[in-house]
Design a protein around this motif. Structure first.
Motif, PDB file in Angstrom:
ATOM      1  N   ILE C 108     -17.810 -11.572  56.644  1.00  0.00           N
ATOM      2  CA  ILE C 108     -17.974 -11.484  55.184  1.00  0.00           C
ATOM      3  C   ILE C 108     -17.562 -10.091  54.699  1.00  0.00           C
ATOM      4  O   ILE C 108     -16.855  -9.936  53.705  1.00  0.00           O
ATOM      5  CB  ILE C 108     -19.426 -11.799  54.791  1.00  0.00           C
ATOM      6  N   GLY C 109     -17.998  -9.078  55.452  1.00  0.00           N
ATOM      7  CA  GLY C 109     -17.624  -7.710  55.089  1.00  0.00           C
ATOM      8  C   GLY C 109     -16.122  -7.523  55.104  1.00  0.00           C
ATOM      9  O   GLY C 109     -15.559  -6.844  54.252  1.00  0.00           O
ATOM     10  N   MET C 110     -15.466  -8.162  56.081  1.00  0.00           N
ATOM     11  CA  MET C 110     -14.011  -8.015  56.168  1.00  0.00           C
ATOM     12  C   MET C 110     -13.323  -8.647  54.963  1.00  0.00           C
ATOM     13  O   MET C 110     -12.342  -8.117  54.453  1.00  0.00           O
ATOM     14  CB  MET C 110     -13.497  -8.632  57.468  1.00  0.00           C
ATOM     15  N   VAL C 111     -13.846  -9.783  54.526  1.00  0.00           N
ATOM     16  CA  VAL C 111     -13.255 -10.417  53.352  1.00  0.00           C
ATOM     17  C   VAL C 111     -13.350  -9.465  52.153  1.00  0.00           C
ATOM     18  O   VAL C 111     -12.370  -9.226  51.440  1.00  0.00           O
ATOM     19  CB  VAL C 111     -13.964 -11.754  53.025  1.00  0.00           C
ATOM     20  N   ILE C 112     -14.533  -8.905  51.963  1.00  0.00           N
ATOM     21  CA  ILE C 112     -14.696  -7.951  50.857  1.00  0.00           C
ATOM     22  C   ILE C 112     -13.778  -6.758  51.072  1.00  0.00           C
ATOM     23  O   ILE C 112     -13.129  -6.276  50.145  1.00  0.00           O
ATOM     24  CB  ILE C 112     -16.163  -7.491  50.761  1.00  0.00           C
ATOM     25  N   GLY C 113     -13.728  -6.302  52.321  1.00  0.00           N
ATOM     26  CA  GLY C 113     -12.879  -5.162  52.635  1.00  0.00           C
ATOM     27  C   GLY C 113     -11.428  -5.421  52.279  1.00  0.00           C
ATOM     28  O   GLY C 113     -10.753  -4.575  51.699  1.00  0.00           O
ATOM     29  N   VAL C 114     -10.952  -6.611  52.599  1.00  0.00           N
ATOM     30  CA  VAL C 114      -9.564  -6.954  52.267  1.00  0.00           C
ATOM     31  C   VAL C 114      -9.377  -6.953  50.753  1.00  0.00           C
ATOM     32  O   VAL C 114      -8.416  -6.383  50.230  1.00  0.00           O
ATOM     33  CB  VAL C 114      -9.191  -8.329  52.858  1.00  0.00           C
ATOM     34  N   LEU C 115     -10.319  -7.567  50.051  1.00  0.00           N
ATOM     35  CA  LEU C 115     -10.198  -7.624  48.590  1.00  0.00           C
ATOM     36  C   LEU C 115     -10.158  -6.223  47.994  1.00  0.00           C
ATOM     37  O   LEU C 115      -9.351  -5.918  47.127  1.00  0.00           O
ATOM     38  CB  LEU C 115     -11.381  -8.397  47.988  1.00  0.00           C
ATOM     39  N   VAL C 116     -11.032  -5.362  48.478  1.00  0.00           N
ATOM     40  CA  VAL C 116     -11.143  -4.031  47.886  1.00  0.00           C
ATOM     41  C   VAL C 116     -10.010  -3.128  48.365  1.00  0.00           C
ATOM     42  O   VAL C 116      -9.349  -2.464  47.558  1.00  0.00           O
ATOM     43  CB  VAL C 116     -12.512  -3.393  48.212  1.00  0.00           C
ATOM     44  N   ALA C 117      -9.791  -3.113  49.690  1.00  0.00           N
ATOM     45  CA  ALA C 117      -8.839  -2.152  50.232  1.00  0.00           C
ATOM     46  C   ALA C 117      -7.396  -2.611  50.074  1.00  0.00           C
ATOM     47  O   ALA C 117      -6.515  -1.824  49.768  1.00  0.00           O
ATOM     48  CB  ALA C 117      -9.146  -1.892  51.709  1.00  0.00           C
ATOM     49  N   ARG C 118      -7.169  -3.900  50.266  1.00  0.00           N
ATOM     50  CA  ARG C 118      -5.787  -4.362  50.230  1.00  0.00           C
ATOM     51  C   ARG C 118      -5.359  -4.732  48.813  1.00  0.00           C
ATOM     52  O   ARG C 118      -4.268  -4.399  48.381  1.00  0.00           O
ATOM     53  CB  ARG C 118      -5.639  -5.570  51.167  1.00  0.00           C
ATOM     54  N   PHE C 119      -6.250  -5.423  48.082  1.00  0.00           N
ATOM     55  CA  PHE C 119      -5.853  -5.910  46.765  1.00  0.00           C
ATOM     56  C   PHE C 119      -6.408  -5.075  45.619  1.00  0.00           C
ATOM     57  O   PHE C 119      -6.274  -5.427  44.454  1.00  0.00           O
ATOM     58  CB  PHE C 119      -6.283  -7.367  46.598  1.00  0.00           C
ATOM     59  N   ASP C 120      -7.068  -3.971  45.958  1.00  0.00           N
ATOM     60  CA  ASP C 120      -7.586  -3.070  44.932  1.00  0.00           C
ATOM     61  C   ASP C 120      -8.486  -3.749  43.908  1.00  0.00           C
ATOM     62  O   ASP C 120      -8.519  -3.371  42.749  1.00  0.00           O
ATOM     63  CB  ASP C 120      -6.438  -2.379  44.194  1.00  0.00           C
ATOM     64  N   VAL C 121      -9.190  -4.792  44.332  1.00  0.00           N
ATOM     65  CA  VAL C 121     -10.176  -5.367  43.414  1.00  0.00           C
ATOM     66  C   VAL C 121     -11.346  -4.390  43.336  1.00  0.00           C
ATOM     67  O   VAL C 121     -11.737  -3.805  44.340  1.00  0.00           O
ATOM     68  CB  VAL C 121     -10.672  -6.727  43.941  1.00  0.00           C
ATOM     69  N   LEU C 122     -11.863  -4.192  42.134  1.00  0.00           N
ATOM     70  CA  LEU C 122     -12.990  -3.276  42.005  1.00  0.00           C
ATOM     71  C   LEU C 122     -14.163  -3.773  42.846  1.00  0.00           C
ATOM     72  O   LEU C 122     -14.486  -4.956  42.815  1.00  0.00           O
ATOM     73  CB  LEU C 122     -13.437  -3.213  40.554  1.00  0.00           C
TER      74      LEU C 122
END
Lengths: 528, 335, 330, 342
Positions: C108-122
């Motif tokens: 779950i953390g990785m999914v959030i990590g991808v969203l935040v780090a890769r896609f720059d979602v706030l």
């Protein structure tokens, strides 16, 4: 100017060479077929107006961007950087104006961030070695502060030194300095010159980027000029005159930088008496009259900006008095100051002066929203008209007032800030370093505007660290040192030496006596 | 940058209308999503497509939507207010207690609004006066404090027994249209004008991008900050009135978690939490998207967890779309 | 000299917090002598340890200028899945269950990590969305059921109730997490670089620090700790239900902020975090002891947080002012 | 603003054609549908009630609709009821999250001809036809105090660990507990009710509160927790602390949650009714109300499938109710056969 390019080909001892570099961003050609070469142990000046492509150029050398075409040659070998780390490994280091520091971390960590010292087996951070090494580097640069200090607590000049130490710590052979002197005073700049020369003596090659002709003349052996992403020329510094250099950057002649005008000086509009803000300045007194340009100079940190911020209502003074047109006033906040007729062009244009993502027009009318609204309701037609008029008057170069300020060059941005001040009816204008980070062409335009303003009867306080500006523009000069006024001079009779002496020379015994006297004064409980 | 070199262009003061910029807007994506929601709902449930769905059901989800407007201002300022749910509870409880203590109902309603205003103003003052405290910590603590006060006042009781006419706020209709919907439209118009047509709104946007520059330009930044947070409290109290009217009684734990729902709608509406960006239309559309989505899935008797997952996905997917849009639009690097 | 002064100002916060905890403890002890009894201290620490473990992860996230609102849901999900697994396979070693829970959290953390780090979602948006999604999934996998004590093997429940070296396992786990975190944050390059990313993300980018990878790592760690906490939670209470730890994230964030972690990034120390967590633990656990009406609890917690941060702000202001006075003697 | 208006217009104009494409046509197959709304989702007790309700409705050949919001609030239940009204269900049976707050929306439902009942946790008499009560509140309250008396051996401190401070059921039971204590001052002379604590039906808070009770009252003998989360948390703490045999837990709880603590002695016995039967009974009350066999007045009776016949009686709150029966006692002898049921 093609004759200048010829000598850059295959010079022996060339440590870095960039050949036919082109970099295109969507919609803009940032670099167009650019050459550059840097010799062993050389200080190579790089000049150009804002937007000339210097920043992109740095990013390509440091591996942040990859060029679209062209090649980078280091030590005669073609290289391709996939990341900034690779560039670092090959000995390239960049010192940016202010972006690279970590304010919350210690000096030692700032120096070693990215290539921390670790112990052999456990790979843990070796604090002892890091602090030891950092202290050695700082000592080598004659810096008198500790490697354990928090970066954010240091002055800009000291941070700059840390940045240099950082470059040294990577064993950099090629150091790029991006406008390192922009935020420094003359004194601090001299210190930086010394350190830079020391670097070169140790075999490091430096690319020195600056807007200040003085930097280049003092330091560099050769100077390269970029304009609009193109290489204009490269000359040995001794062989090129100041005027020629300016022409190369701007693309046209600037006849006289400082047109001397004779302006009638009128009534007194501002009188500051014994103004004191504890910890920042004390007993500052001066007067300002209509049509007069009063230069406030001294080292950065001497309290010049703080005095003006206090006059503009950003901070409160603790004692003393301010009279505007003879009436004693208190100034609560900038709005209050504007109502009293005091305007301010702040020091940091991007942070304090502009709403960058906004259009030119909206920025211009921001201080005078009241004037364009009735009961808060905006009259946008009238607003746009007024903004357009001001933008035209100041010759802001953009297609319309709906262009975003973000997309303007530094000089044009500064014009927008000036237009903001003019959108209100004022009597006194404070200009805090109005030409900082502005290219040469725009500088002349801004000097012109300042002259016009004085002619129109504004009283102007000009804060500047550039000696020619101070001497060329002002009527009178107030010099500050460590929060006190140390000299008030008529510009006509003033010399550069006088000013420097008043702003820098410290008599050790006198200073000690002062400290002693004031400690007791504080102890007696006068308080705020 | 190139145009800076051409000296003789005189700067224009007339805006060029461009179809491209008009259609290249976040709101259009929301329009499409809303239509999609309508389409899917129509497919899922035979009861969805009826005039009454569009006119009457908004009343089931509009209560918290009143906070969307001031919250939008707060977020445009680059801040967030987590305490609104608690403010709703506190002002509702105060109203109920005051009425049951003998205050006439109109006075109790005024008191409710007043409590909301005070709660919002308290947030505003703290945030404006203590710049070193982050708005998150201020509003997290007032979130606990406001609800805490509501518990202290009412303990384990529910309070209600309002006069009959009070239920008209939540259940009454004006010419067949629910009063809440009418009130929502009125608020939307007022806040839309406030944001886009007044100097107050202009200053809010300016502060969202660069509060320091606004202060230097003579904008009374502290006052605007306080006003916006106060408005937030006021509208939370308005929500409290509608919510209480619909429920007929109130307890200290009403409106739990409203703050996150409201923030989600504002963000879905294209308002950037970085501040300075967002127009009134986006959050309005987002209110109806989230509302109809939940309502339609409920009509189809889908279980609550599924609705949770869908709304979460919608939020993330739409923000991803927002990212893509900005990447396309950003043409020039800032050199 | 100058260096000394800075250090003092920066430790002031921890000192103040420490004094406040002592004072609060003293006041509670006056009201109810049971407070400082060993058994109560142990139960206080046991109940606070999960909050403490989560606070470590949250600190990392806050350091990088992020926030994670999804951890309550992650706790519930990882707890529920793990409970379902051990209920189905009672023979499963407890440590394997822990690993499973942590792994779920990591994903779950990785999914959030991808969203935040890769896609720059706030971060606030990405985690708000995940909060809903993961909570919904929790209900979906459980089908609305709970997993009860009798369905869990004793070895699993012993995770939270057993002792190691005479200390409750939960406290042991928390201590281990704190020790590892202290080492990680202060003595590894990655740890220091996390500070750097939060302190100045732009600088990190140009100096070649893998900013995105670190942000990704931070959310992954947070997810892993939340997953671990989920297992411990379920073992501790011997029951897994869908609405476990609803809204717990705000308490964790509040504890972090009390502990001096700045949500503006770059600032925060493990030592301060420890004190903040303990203070929060005392507030949650000690109020029932001193006969405070349950209805006052929430208000008291809120006022404490506000007073603590405001006092801190005032103290720093005063320190700065007196520093200015000293400087004024120049 | 202009933009907003234009966009809204586009939405409105586009709805009709889109609808035409996607609409499947409102099919009304004439099957009567009966809805049950529980407090919140993910609650096994509620799932069992819904299961019983669904069985009862299907048994009679109708279609059940089972709903629960994701959070246990009245606001969320109002939304669900609105959706059910739109679907024109025949009846709504609700386990209320609030006694009064659902009145407006339930009144609206009744005005549309929908029969409204409450089950398990009542809504006020004005908004329901009748209430299906698991057991007599009075009996629950009094029985729990008697159990505590029995476990404490007649003397010592007792404490109550409830759910949220607003839970109407629990508050009613607690009131009856107090009444029982007050009615027999001589018998309960040495039994002190020292505190009512609230665990908010949260595991962590319930554990904290239990530990607070243990620390504050060294003389504590019995904890009465009339809620599943509370009683399980109390059982957990007593087990963990090795206090089995010194402190007893009793109250109301799910057999599955309590199996462990009943087996190990932390809870000698506790009570509950069968939630499946509550749902099943509700199903028959709902259908009877729809076809007019009952109007909700006291004295009427109806048959409820396998459970036999039930009579509507007057309730303490001024309305009427149907009582399922006495609470069932769970002890070590019977817990194993029930723990897998619910």
């Amino acid at each position: 100017m093609s004759e200048a390019i010829a000598n850059s080909d295959d010079t022996p001892g060339s440590i870095l060479e960039l050949r036919r570099i082109t970099k295109i961003f969507p919609g803009v050609k940032a670099l167009d077929d650019v050459h550059f070469d840097l010799r062993q142990g050389e200080i190579h000046g790089l000049m150009g107006e804002n937007g000339a492509g210097k920043s992109t150029f740095i990013k390509i050398i440091t591996g942040v961007h990859a060029p679209d075409t062209g090649e980078i040659v280091i030590d005669g070998r073609k290289v391709e950087f996939k990341s900034p780390i690779e560039a670092q490994r090959l000995g390239v280091a960049a010192i940016y104006q202010h972006v690279t520091c970590y304010p919350d971390l210690s000096v030692a960590e700032n120096i070693f961030m990215g290539h921390e010292k670790v112990t052999g087996l456990t790979r843990r951070v070796d604090w002892k070695a890091m602090h030891g090494e950092a202290q050695k580097l700082l000592d080598r640069l004659d810096a008198n502060f500790s490697s354990r200090e928090r970066m954010g607590a240091l002055s800009v000049a000291r941070q700059q030194i840390v940045e240099i130490a950082k470059a040294l710590s990577t064993n950099a052979r090629i150091v790029i300095m991006d406008e390192p002197t922009a935020a420094l005073t003359q004194h601090e700049s001299n210190e930086l010159y010394r350190i830079t020369e020391q670097l070169c003596d140790a075999g490091v090659s430096v690319i020195f980027i600056s807007h200040r002709l003085e930097d280049i003349r003092r330091l560099a052996q050769r100077v390269t000029v970029f304009r609009d992403g193109r290489h204009i020329g490269c000359w040995p510094v001794q062989e090129i005159t100041q005027d020629k250099l300016v022409v190369a950057m701007v693309g046209r002649e600037i006849s006289t930088m400082f047109p001397k005008r004779r302006i009638d000086i009128g009534e007194e509009v501002l009188r500051v008496a014994n103004l004191t803000r504890i910890g920042y300045f004390r007993d500052v007194s001066f007067t300002l009259r209509q049509g007069e340009i009063l230069a406030l100079t001294g080292l950065v940190g001497a309290g010049r900006t703080e005095v003006c911020e206090t006059l503009y209502g950003i901070a409160r003074w603790d004692s003393g008095s301010v009279l505007v047109e003879g009436r004693e006033v208190t100034i609560e906040d900038p709005l209050h100051a504007l109502r009293l007729g005091i305007g301010c062009l702040p020091e940091d244009r991007q942070r304090q002066g502009l709403v960058l993502p906004w259009e030119i027009g909206k920025n211009i009318t921001l201080p005078s929203l009241r004037a364009f609204s009735r009961l808060y309701w905006m009259d946008e037609d009238r607003e746009n008209q007024a903004a357009g008029e001001l933008a035209r008057k100041l010759n802001v170069k953009a297609s319309s007032i709906f262009t975003r300020v973000l997309a303007l060059s530094g000089g044009n941005q500064q014009k927008v800030v000036v237009a903001k001040i003019l959108s209100r009816h004022l009597k006194i204008i404070i200009l805090d370093e109005p030409t900082k980070g502005v290219d040469v062409g725009a500088k002349a335009a801004i000097y012109d505007i300042i002259g016009d303003l004085a002619e129109q009867g504004y009283g102007i306080i000009l804060i500047s660290s550039e000696m020619p500006e101070v001497l060329g523009l002002s009527d009178r000069i107030v010099v500050m040192k460590e929060g006190r006024v140390t000299a008030q001079l008529e510009t006509a009779n003033a010399t550069q030496e006088q000013i420097l002496k008043a702003s820098m020379v410290v008599d050790a015994t006198e200073a000690a006596a002062e400290v002693a006297a004031e400690t007791t004064a504080d102890g007696s409980g006068s308080g705020e | 940058m190139a145009d800076a070199r051409t000296p003789e262009i005189r700067i224009q003061a007339v805006r060029n209308w461009s179809w491209k910029t008009f259609f290249f807007q976040w709101e259009w994506l929301l329009v499409v999503v809303l239509l999609l929601v309508v389409a899917v709902n129509t497919y899922l449930s035979p009861f969805f497509l009826a005039l009454s769905t569009f006119i009457h059901t908004p009343a089931t989800f509009l209560d918290k939507a009143f906070i969307v407007f001031p919250m939008m201002m707060v977020i445009i300022l680059g801040k967030i207010d987590i305490s609104v749910g608690s403010t709703v509870a506190l002002s509702a409880v105060m109203m109920a207690v005051a009425y049951n203590a003998g205050l006439p109902m109109p006075a109790a309603i005024v008191l409710c609004l007043l409590v909301g205003v005070l709660a919002g103003a308290f947030n505003g003052v703290l945030i404006a006066r203590f710049k070193e405290l982050s708005f998150v910590i201020v509003t997290i603590s007032t979130m606990m404090i406001y609800r805490g006060i509501a518990y202290i006042i009412l303990g384990d009781q529910a309070s209600g027994r309002f006069p009959g006419w009070f239920s008209l706020f939540g259940w009454g209709t004006v010419m067949g249209v629910p009063f809440m919907l009418v009130a929502f439209v009125v608020c939307a118009v007022i806040f839309g004008l406030l944001l886009h047509k007044t100097s107050f709104g202009r200053a809010i946007y300016g502060m969202g991008h660069n509060a320091i520059a606004c202060r230097y330009s003579g904008v009374n930044t502290d006052r605007i900050l306080m006003t916006v947070f106060t408005l937030n409290g006021l509208m939370a109290a308005v929500t409290a009135i509608f919510l209480t009217s619909r429920m007929g009684s109130t307890r200290p734990n009403v409106a739990l978690g409203y703050e996150l729902e409201v923030i989600a709608m504002v963000v879905l509406g294209g308002v950037s939490t970085n501040g300075g960006i967002g127009r009134i239309g986006g959050p309005i559309l987002a209110v109806f998207i989230v509302g109809f989505l939940g309502y339609g899935m409920g009509l189809a008797n889908l279980q609550a967890p599924i609705v949770l997952v869908v709304i979460g996905l919608l939020l993330i997917v739409s923000v991803l779309a927002l990212r893509v849009r900005f990447t396309i639009r950003r043409k020039k690097p800032v050199v | 000299m100058a260096g000394r002064k800075v250090t003092f100002t920066e430790n002031l916060r921890e000192l103040g917090l420490f004094i406040f905890i002592i004072a609060l403890g003293f006041a509670i002890q006056m009201r109810n002598p049971a407070f400082l009894r060993v058994s109560n201290i142990v139960s206080l620490l046991t109940n606070t340890s999960i909050l403490g473990i989560l606070a470590v992860g949250m600190m990392l996230v806050l350091l990088t200028r992020g926030i994670d609102l999804s951890i309550g849901s992650t706790i519930a999900f990882s707890g529920m899945v793990t409970a379902l697994t051990v209920a189905r396979y009672p023979g499963m070693p407890a440590l394997l269950a822990v690993a499973q829970g942590a792994a779920i959290g990591v994903v779950i953390g990785m999914v959030i990590g991808v969203l935040v780090a890769r896609f720059d979602v706030l971060p606030i948006i990405a985690t708000l969305g995940m909060m809903n999604i993961v909570r919904g999934l929790t209900y979906v996998v459980s089908g609305g059921r709970w997993v009860s004590a009798y369905q869990m093997p004793d070895s699993f429940k012993a995770l939270a109730t057993g002792r190691t070296l005479g200390i409750n396992n939960l406290i042991v786990v928390a201590i281990v997490v704190y020790l590892v975190a202290t080492y990680f944050m202060n003595h590894t390059r990655t740890g220091r670089r996390i500070y750097a990313v939060g302190s100045n993300p732009d600088a990190a980018e140009v100096s070649g620090i893998p900013k995105r990878r670190l942000v990704f790592l931070v959310y992954t760690i947070m997810g892993g700790l939340a997953g671990l906490s989920g297992v411990l939670w379920v073992a501790r209470f011997a029951s897994a239900q869908g609405d476990t730890a609803v809204g717990y994230e705000l308490q964790v964030i509040a504890a972090c902020i009390l502990g001096g972690v700045s949500i503006l990034g770059g600032v925060g120390k493990i030592s301060g975090l420890l004190l903040g967590t303990i203070l929060f633990g005392i507030l949650a656990n000690a109020l029932p002891l001193i006969d405070v009406s349950p209805f006052w609890q929430m208000g008291i917690q809120g006022v404490t947080v506000l007073v603590a941060v405001m006092t801190n702000a005032m103290v720093i202001r005063n320190t700065e002012r007196s520093a200015l006075r000293r400087r004024a003697t120049m | 603003m202009k933009r907003t208006v234009i966009m809204l217009l586009v939405v409105i104009m586009a709805v009709a054609p889109i609808a035409a494409v996607f609409a499947r046509g409102a099919q009304e197959d004439g099957v009567q549908r009966h809805a049950f709304v529980f407090k919140n989702t993910g609650n096994p007790y509620g799932e069992k009630q819904m299961e019983g309700f669904a069985d009862g409705i299907r048994e009679q050949g109708f279609e059940p609709i089972l709903r629960a919001p994701d959070v246990p609030t009245a606001e969320a239940q109002i939304q669900i009821i609105e959706q059910l009204i739109t679907q024109r269900v025949a009846s709504i049976s609700i386990t209320g999250n609030d006694f009064d707050a659902l009145e407006p929306v339930l009144t609206r439902a009744r005005n549309q001809g929908i029969r409204v009942l409450s089950a398990d946790s009542a809504v006020n008499p004005a908004s329901r036809m009748t209430h299906i009560n698991q057991a007599d509140s009075e009996m629950i309250g009094r029985t729990l105090i008697q159990a505590a008396y029995d476990m404490a051996g007649g003397s010592g401190d007792i404490a109550i660990l409830s759910a949220t401070s607003q839970a109407s059921n629990q508050n009613l039971w607690i009131e009856w507990m107090r009444t029982e204590l007050a009615d027999h001052p001589a018998k309960y002379r040495d039994l002190n009710l020292v505190r009512v604590a609230y665990g908010d039906d949260l595991r962590d808070k319930s554990v904290s509160e239990t530990e607070g009770l243990l620390q504050s009252f060294p003389n504590l003998k019995v904890i009465i927790a009339p809620t599943t989360v509370g009683i399980a948390a109390a059982g957990r703490v007593v087990t963990d602390r090795g206090l089995i045999g010194q402190i007893y837990v009793t109250g109301l709880g799910l057999p599955s949650e309590m199996a462990e603590y009943i087996s190990n002695g932390a809870c000698p016995y506790m009570f509950l009714w069968n939630p499946i039967d509550v749902g099943y009974l509700t199903a028959f009350a709902a259908t009877s109300a729809v076809d007019g066999r009952i109007s909700g007045a006291a004295g009427e009776s109806f048959s409820a499938g396998r459970l036999g016949s039930f009579e509507i009686v007057a309730a303490g709150d001024g309305g009427t109710e149907v009582l399922l029966g006495a609470p069932f006692r769970f002890d070590p002898d019977n817990i194993d056969e029930w723990k897998n049921v619910y």
